[in-house]
Design a protein around this motif. Structure first.
Motif: not given
Length: 220
Positions: A116, A84, A131, A110
């Motif tokens: 992430l 991410g 995301l 997020a």
């Protein structure tokens, strides 16, 4: 401004041909907030992809004079094998945004924690939507496309999403798809109904919702 001129969209799948839209002509002005109603399979998401430039029309012309987000909640905007964070950095470069600032915003908004830094292909649908929502809001677009994403996540995240969208609505255009008339009314002033390969605009969400409901009843 976003202008559709004689726009048609047809998909060719083997020997099967499906025409989703035929000869669309409309203009969305800067600062307008529009909620889109339509049955499943009517072409709402296709319309959003056309507006955002994710897909091109089969015929006709689409003109944009304001920068437009990708459809929030559209998972294909990310590379699944990248994390991410790496996706966020890549998008920051595309839109000429400071990478560290954008990543800090996404991390805070997020709230994906260690995920992430994991490949997006390991995310659940809700995590991918969070995301996408965070990255979109980290960039000051002039038009935000929202596809049923405000229900993603827990109550706290939904509240933050609602607050952020309402703030963006005061400074940018919002084009939203939702099956919930209440959500459309909360964020949008004008309405539109997708039906039978056409898009019809109305002055209010209430009018659009009423027409959509009548069309749905006629289908049974």
């Amino acid at each position: 401004m976003i202008r559709f001129e004689n726009v048609s969209k047809t998909y060719h799948i083997r020997k099967f041909e499906k025409r989703v839209y035929n000869n669309l002509n409309f203009t969305i002005q800067r600062g307008e907030s529009i909620g889109i109603c339509g049955a499943n399979g009517a072409g709402k998401s296709t319309l959003m992809r056309l507006i955002g430039g994710v897909e091109q029309p089969s015929t006709g012309t689409i003109t944009r004079t304001m920068n437009t987000s990708w459809p929030i909640g559209f998972g294909s905007c990310f590379q699944g094998s990248l994390t991410g964070a790496d996706n966020a950095r890549f998008i920051a470069r595309i839109y000429n945004q400071p990478e560290d600032e954008l990543l800090d915003f996404v991390e805070d908004f997020a709230q994906l924690g260690p995920y992430l830094h994991q490949p997006v292909q390991t995310y659940s649908a809700g995590m991918g939507a969070r995301l996408a929502f965070g990255v979109s809001l980290a960039i000051n677009f002039e038009c935000y496309l929202v596809d049923e994403v405000t229900g993603a996540g827990d109550e706290r995240f939904r509240a933050r999403s609602e607050e952020a969208l309402l703030h963006r609505r005061d400074h940018a255009s919002i084009i939203m798809i939702s099956h919930d008339p209440g959500s459309l009314k909360q964020y949008c002033k004008r309405g539109a109904v997708v039906y039978g390969g056409s898009v019809v605009f109305f002055d209010t969400i209430e009018e659009a919702s009423e027409v959509h409901s009548r069309l749905q009843r006629r289908s049974f």
